[in-house]
Design a protein around this motif. Structure first.
Motif, short mmCIF file in Angstrom:
data_model
loop_
_atom_site.label_atom_id
_atom_site.label_comp_id
_atom_site.label_asym_id
_atom_site.label_seq_id
_atom_site.Cartn_x
_atom_site.Cartn_y
_atom_site.Cartn_z
N SER A 1 -27.24 -3.81 50.51
CA SER A 1 -27.40 -3.19 49.17
C SER A 1 -27.95 -2.82 48.97
O SER A 1 -28.76 -1.29 49.04
CB SER A 1 -27.35 -4.67 49.08
N TYR A 2 -29.79 -3.33 48.91
CA TYR A 2 -30.59 -2.54 47.78
C TYR A 2 -31.40 -1.30 48.59
O TYR A 2 -31.70 0.09 48.65
CB TYR A 2 -31.46 -3.40 46.98
N PRO B 1 -33.80 -5.41 45.31
CA PRO B 1 -34.61 -4.97 45.75
C PRO B 1 -35.26 -6.73 45.83
O PRO B 1 -36.77 -6.66 46.93
CB PRO B 1 -35.49 -4.36 45.20
N GLU C 1 -33.38 -2.44 36.23
CA GLU C 1 -33.72 -1.99 36.75
C GLU C 1 -34.04 -0.33 36.34
O GLU C 1 -35.05 -0.15 36.99
CB GLU C 1 -33.32 -1.78 38.50
N CYS D 1 -21.35 -3.93 45.24
CA CYS D 1 -21.04 -2.81 45.41
C CYS D 1 -20.16 -1.78 45.58
O CYS D 1 -20.16 -1.61 46.97
CB CYS D 1 -22.65 -2.45 46.10
N GLY E 1 -32.36 -6.08 51.42
CA GLY E 1 -31.43 -6.17 49.93
C GLY E 1 -32.16 -6.23 48.18
O GLY E 1 -33.26 -6.46 48.88
N TYR F 1 -37.02 3.61 41.80
CA TYR F 1 -36.71 3.57 42.77
C TYR F 1 -36.48 4.16 43.27
O TYR F 1 -36.07 5.83 42.91
CB TYR F 1 -34.75 3.34 42.78
N TRP G 1 -25.46 6.22 41.05
CA TRP G 1 -25.69 4.98 39.96
C TRP G 1 -25.18 5.37 38.73
O TRP G 1 -24.94 5.05 37.74
CB TRP G 1 -27.62 5.19 39.08
#
Length: 667
Positions: A528-529, A450, A573, A612, A448, A495, A556
């Motif tokens: 998570s990420y 990141p 991000e 999240c 995660g 991403y 998102w």
């Protein structure tokens, strides 16, 4: 891997003993630490242990099913203060170091935490949560019946929200209290409230003469819309408050030099938003000049190692040497953390750096010694005395019985050179009972963040998958800490681009390098990420036979408004907020590619995850299920974003079992 030892099971997580917070006694002849275990009631308990330096035997200073932590010795070593939940909430307790029963010092309604002695031993500073009109002299911890009555009353009332930052994954919905700093006079146990502003105050240190208190806070009028965290000096006589850092960044772990003339601290000024490397600063109180000692470095300061068993806090620095001209601290680099020393001109030297995880330390100015807390992939963590020749003398052996019984795998380090000339570090764990000539399935794990780092630390989930017969591949793709500022910043605004390329090229490298990997039996998981990346992967390739996405991000557009960090993390991000360019946010949302998913997917999500939020999992599940994809949704009641690391033990075991079940079914 020793075949005479048995394989790890998910229930073994209840047998671990996790050490944290080493503290030298003032004379340097002993130290204390916190031991956290899971008790028969399937809950966490933490005890304070004492050990003399000339023996390996430990003496428990606390007992029972409570959480006892944050012990701090008085300057003369005759007493120690600590926090304990034995009365219900964390409160402060005092114990004589030569024995006897502990004495309760506080009965605050919302508890008292993080005690620290003044240098003369005449007072104790600590935190408590207060309403603006609370009287600290009229505080009483509520009974169970009173707490239940308040809970029932609140359940019948609406929650009125009028702040931007009204919730957090750590605290849930915020109430109307603020963290304030209190001083207790040891002579008569009288109390004095030192801070009053309508914001949280975090005590950092007290000056050698006891007159100045150093704390971190945001006292600006626009604090609800800001993420800066300044350092302030409070004169306890005049009550004057001085801002040392003037809203330029976020600063923490501050401490006075031995002579009180300087202050050292970690922080940064958001140059690369959430991907900014931490720096080490020194503030000269005589000249009011701030100096960054690490300007020319390209290293993350502090401990950025990610794991799933590291319970409890430990010092990572900066900590002053007794000469006032040097500082100790931990830094993160290339899959490991190490201990360093730096002088006031910015010249540093490595005191201890091996391929492992230094998770904390304590320094004693009398004997000029350091004790390090160290974890490795096959040991959750023990304490070691650092010798002058940089060798170690082991002081504890907390999980000796378990380590002698269970086979843990040593990871093999990998370096993958990507097509666009990045170097990605990774590790490969071989399965329990590995046999040459046999083919094994492989699981790709994605961390995660990141902005975090996999590395040479104990990681229960990775070891469990290896115990179940899988090769485990885990890497630090671009965006990870440990490889410099350019590398950690490289995934922002990209991403699903270079980061996706990195993990997929790591898979290619592994299957082409190791003939024992069955490239037709691959799985992928992350949280998570790492959950976002898992979702992204299954929407862009059918290479994996099964996937498990944990506390993930799928959309998102909605993340912006539902996450406790969404309103700033999205811009940090991705370079834009929701209304700036919703079409672009949709392009990088895994939900857009749901129709392309063919990989059987298990979705794991905590129902009280505010980082999240579970609606991310709900959207993902309903869309895939409506499209008649192979998908299953597991919801964990009362679980926050920290489910895998510090969630309820029975839920952690359930989570691990579901991961193993899904991979066993589909790979």
């Amino acid at each position: 891997m020793n075949s005479h030892k048995r394989a790890l099971t998910s229930n073994d997580i209840t047998k671990l003993e996790i050490f944290s917070d080493p503290q030298f006694s003032p004379d340097g002849k002993a130290f204390t630490f916190v031991s956290t275990t899971i008790n028969e009631q399937n809950d966490y308990q933490s005890q304070l242990l004492y050990q003399k330096m000339d023996t390996s035997a430990t003496t428990p200073w606390t007992f029972g099913a409570d959480s006892n932590s944050h012990l701090r010795f008085s300057p003369d070593g005759k007493k120690a203060v600590f926090q304990s939940t034995r009365s219900g909430l964390p409160q402060l307790w005092l114990i004589n170091t030569d024995g006897g029963e502990a004495q309760q010092l506080t009965t605050f309604k919302h508890g008292a935490t993080s005690p620290t002695w003044s240098k003369d031993g005449k007072s104790i500073l600590f935190h408590t949560s207060l309403e603006n009109d609370d009287d600290i002299h009229n505080q009483k911890e509520l009974s169970s019946e009173e707490k239940q009555k308040i809970k029932e009353t609140k359940s019948k009332q609406p929650l009125i929200v009028n702040r931007l930052k009204y919730k957090s994954d750590a605290k849930g919905f915020h109430d109307t209290t603020n963290t304030q700093i209190i001083r207790m006079n040891v002579d008569d146990w009288s109390l004095e409230q030192l801070t009053y502003a309508d914001t949280d105050h975090f005590f950092q240190d007290v000056s050698p003469d006891g007159r100045q208190i150093l704390f971190a806070a945001n006292l600006n009028k626009n604090a609800d819309r800001e993420l800066s965290n300044d350092l302030y000096l409070l004169d306890t006589v005049t009550k004057e408050i001085t801002n040392l850092t003037e809203g330029k960044g976020s600063y923490h772990q501050a401490s006075f030099s031995p002579d009180g003339a300087k202050i050292a601290y970690f922080g940064h000024e958001f140059a690369y938003k959430s991907a900014t490397l931490t720096e080490l600063y020194v503030f000269d109180l005589h000249t009011s000049k701030q100096t960054c000692l690490t300007t020319d470095w390209d290293m993350q300061l502090g401990d950025a190692m990610i794991g799933d068993t590291r319970l409890g806090d430990s010092t990572t620095g900066p900590t002053w040497h007794k000469d006032g001209r040097h500082l100790f601290f931990i830094a993160t680099s290339y899959g490991a953390t190490a201990l360093y020393q730096i002088n006031l001109k910015g010249k540093y030297q490595t005191l201890y750096h091996k391929d492992n995880h230094v998770f904390g330390f304590t320094y004693n100015s009398v004997n000029d010694k350091l004790i390090l807390g160290i974890s490795t992939p096959i040991n959750p963590g023990d304490f070691y005395l650092l010798n002058e020749d940089a060798t170690l003398t082991q002081l504890t052996n907390g999980n000796e019985v378990l380590l002698n019984e269970i086979a843990f795998g040593e990871p093999e380090s990998l370096k993958i050179n990507t097509q666009d000339n990045w170097e990605v570090q990774g590790w490969l764990l071989r399965p329990y009972g590995f046999t040459e000539g046999k083919k094994y399935p492989m699981i790709l794990e994605i961390h995660g963040g990141p902005h975090a780092m996999y590395g040479q630390t104990f990681f229960f989930e990775l070891q469990l998958l290896a115990a179940k017969g899988y090769i485990v591949l885990y890497t630090n793709p671009r965006g990870s800490y440990g490889y410099g500022q350019k590398f950690v910043d490289a995934c922002r605004m990209d991403y699903g681009g270079g980061d996706y390329q990195d993990v997929m090229e790591a898979v290619n490298y592994a299957v082409h390098t190791y003939s024992f990997i069955d490239e037709n039996r691959l799985g992928v998981t992350g949280g998570s990420y790492g959950g976002f990346m898992t979702n992204w992967i299954v929407g862009h390739t059918n290479r994996f036979k099964a996937a498990v996405t944990q506390r993930s991000i799928s959309n998102w557009l909605s993340f912006y408004g539902v996450s406790d960090i969404g309103f700033f993390f999205t811009e940090w991000e991705h370079g834009l907020n929701l209304l700036d360019d919703p079409a672009k946010l949709w392009e990088i949302s895994p939900l857009k590619y749901a129709a392309d998913v063919e990989t059987p997917l298990l979705i794991l999500h905590g129902e009280k995850d505010f980082r999240c939020p579970i609606e991310q999992g709900e959207q993902w599940y309903i869309t895939l299920k409506h499209l008649e994809k192979e998908v299953e949704f597991i919801r964990f009641p009362e679980a926050s974003h920290e489910l895998s690391r510090s969630g309820k033990p029975e839920m952690r075991i359930e989570r691990l079992n579901h991961i193993c079940r899904w991979f066993e079914k589909y790979i």
